[in-house]
Motif scaffolding. Structure first.
Motif, PDB file in Angstrom:
ATOM      1  N   ASN A  34       0.818  -1.262  -0.013  1.00  0.00           N
ATOM      2  CA  ASN A  34      -0.112   0.114  -0.004  1.00  0.00           C
ATOM      3  C   ASN A  34       0.833   1.294  -0.121  1.00  0.00           C
ATOM      4  O   ASN A  34       0.194   2.213   0.147  1.00  0.00           O
ATOM      5  CB  ASN A  34      -0.944   0.064   1.166  1.00  0.00           C
ATOM      6  N   VAL A  35       2.139   1.262   0.011  1.00  0.00           N
ATOM      7  CA  VAL A  35       3.187   2.329   0.097  1.00  0.00           C
ATOM      8  C   VAL A  35       2.811   3.219  -1.104  1.00  0.00           C
ATOM      9  O   VAL A  35       2.843   4.842  -0.838  1.00  0.00           O
ATOM     10  CB  VAL A  35       4.372   1.810   0.431  1.00  0.00           C
ATOM     11  N   ASP A  36       2.860   2.796  -2.367  1.00  0.00           N
ATOM     12  CA  ASP A  36       2.792   3.861  -3.444  1.00  0.00           C
ATOM     13  C   ASP A  36       1.466   4.567  -3.461  1.00  0.00           C
ATOM     14  O   ASP A  36       1.525   5.514  -3.703  1.00  0.00           O
ATOM     15  CB  ASP A  36       2.875   2.792  -4.634  1.00  0.00           C
ATOM     16  N   MET A  37       0.572   3.936  -3.117  1.00  0.00           N
ATOM     17  CA  MET A  37      -0.866   4.547  -3.109  1.00  0.00           C
ATOM     18  C   MET A  37      -0.977   5.472  -1.914  1.00  0.00           C
ATOM     19  O   MET A  37      -1.438   6.655  -1.993  1.00  0.00           O
ATOM     20  CB  MET A  37      -2.010   3.439  -3.126  1.00  0.00           C
ATOM     21  N   PHE A  38      -0.266   5.346  -0.960  1.00  0.00           N
ATOM     22  CA  PHE A  38      -0.415   5.993   0.477  1.00  0.00           C
ATOM     23  C   PHE A  38       0.197   7.330   0.010  1.00  0.00           C
ATOM     24  O   PHE A  38      -0.102   8.345   0.316  1.00  0.00           O
ATOM     25  CB  PHE A  38       0.285   5.106   1.591  1.00  0.00           C
ATOM     26  N   TYR A  39       1.678   7.208  -0.664  1.00  0.00           N
ATOM     27  CA  TYR A  39       2.333   8.257  -1.059  1.00  0.00           C
ATOM     28  C   TYR A  39       1.595   9.181  -1.964  1.00  0.00           C
ATOM     29  O   TYR A  39       1.391  10.408  -1.968  1.00  0.00           O
ATOM     30  CB  TYR A  39       3.627   7.864  -1.573  1.00  0.00           C
ATOM     31  N   GLN A 101      -9.761   7.943   2.158  1.00  0.00           N
ATOM     32  CA  GLN A 101      -9.106   7.298   1.364  1.00  0.00           C
ATOM     33  C   GLN A 101      -7.664   6.854   1.883  1.00  0.00           C
ATOM     34  O   GLN A 101      -7.269   5.768   1.655  1.00  0.00           O
ATOM     35  CB  GLN A 101      -8.814   8.326   0.274  1.00  0.00           C
ATOM     36  N   LEU A 102      -7.397   7.870   2.619  1.00  0.00           N
ATOM     37  CA  LEU A 102      -5.865   7.620   3.451  1.00  0.00           C
ATOM     38  C   LEU A 102      -6.146   6.432   4.223  1.00  0.00           C
ATOM     39  O   LEU A 102      -5.177   5.230   4.389  1.00  0.00           O
ATOM     40  CB  LEU A 102      -5.282   8.626   4.050  1.00  0.00           C
ATOM     41  N   ASN A 103      -7.276   6.340   4.976  1.00  0.00           N
ATOM     42  CA  ASN A 103      -7.252   5.145   5.859  1.00  0.00           C
ATOM     43  C   ASN A 103      -7.477   4.072   5.360  1.00  0.00           C
ATOM     44  O   ASN A 103      -7.077   2.803   5.959  1.00  0.00           O
ATOM     45  CB  ASN A 103      -8.747   5.481   6.812  1.00  0.00           C
ATOM     46  N   GLN A 104      -7.977   3.829   4.145  1.00  0.00           N
ATOM     47  CA  GLN A 104      -8.207   2.471   3.335  1.00  0.00           C
ATOM     48  C   GLN A 104      -6.949   2.041   3.109  1.00  0.00           C
ATOM     49  O   GLN A 104      -6.596   0.643   2.982  1.00  0.00           O
ATOM     50  CB  GLN A 104      -8.609   2.692   2.165  1.00  0.00           C
TER      51      GLN A 104
END
Length: 235
Positions: A34-39, A101-104
């Motif tokens: 999930n790191v790429d989407m988190f960033y 969105q971020l919490n997901q």
């Protein structure tokens, strides 16, 4: 847990003195997939939406002990007025959608802190993305601050940044009340540390100065240390 964690963003308040740099940090656990989407979510939001006078920083917690095992932190820094204005503004539906969105993409919230930066040595306008951090408990803050500032002002190599400050909320049972950050331009510099940048004469001088600091700081001990890597900042 993660919804409670980011819910804190709506309720933080300040009760510390003026004329210092203020910061708040939020620490989370993000799984590798999930790191790429988190960033991307963080970058997209803060590129388009940011409070005046506030710098937003995203770090990866790269080297850490197993009790300090959050993966990322999001930090906000600025003057008391700038941060106060940020927290006073609910930012509307765009902000709320960003949090949803971020919490997901967050496995769990780890912790949150706030504090101030009390001193620095080095050029804050230069880029030092690799940062060693040291979390310290000191017996007497006034004595320690004076001794540390005297030491670092004459013993920091020119290619480093040093910052020192305190915690005003989010302190653990270990009782930490001071933090120190050494900033480096790359991993090689961080691995070598300050001594790799000193001549033999400077190493001898630093050894003497460190002993004086140790003898005059009023007692302190290290709570934990680590190394963080800045992934992005928005200002």
């Amino acid at each position: 847990m993660k919804n409670v964690f980011f819910g804190l963003l709506f309720f933080m308040t300040f009760s510390i003195s003026a004329q210092e740099d203020y910061w708040t940090n939020y620490y989370v656990v993000v799984e590798p997939q999930n790191v790429d989407m988190f960033y991307k979510l963080v970058d997209d939001y803060f590129t388009a939406n940011k409070s005046t006078g506030v710098t937003v920083s995203l770090y990866e917690n790269h080297f850490n002990d197993n009790s300090n095992n959050f993966t990322h932190s999001i930090g906000f820094s600025g003057s008391l007025d700038a941060l106060g204005n940020m927290y006073a503004n609910d930012s509307g539906d765009t902000w709320k959608l960003f949090l949803v969105q971020l919490n997901q993409h967050i496995k769990e919230g780890h912790s949150a802190r706030m504090g101030t930066r009390l001193a620095h040595k080095g050029d804050l306008s230069l880029d030092y993305p690799i940062q060693k951090y040291f979390i310290v408990h000191v017996e007497d803050g006034e004595i320690w601050d004076k001794a540390y500032t005297k030491y670092i002002n004459v013993n920091l190599p020119g290619d480093m940044l040093n910052m020192m400050g305190n915690f005003t909320s989010g302190v653990s049972p270990d009782g930490e009340n001071r933090w120190v950050i050494n900033g480096f331009k790359d991993f090689k510099s961080a691995m070598g540390g300050a001594d790799a940048m000193r001549t033999d004469a400077q190493k001898a001088s630093n050894k003497k100065a460190w002993k004086e600091f140790s003898d005059t700081n009023g007692e302190s001990h290290l709570v934990r240390s680590g190394l963080r890597v800045r992934l992005g900042y928005w200002k």
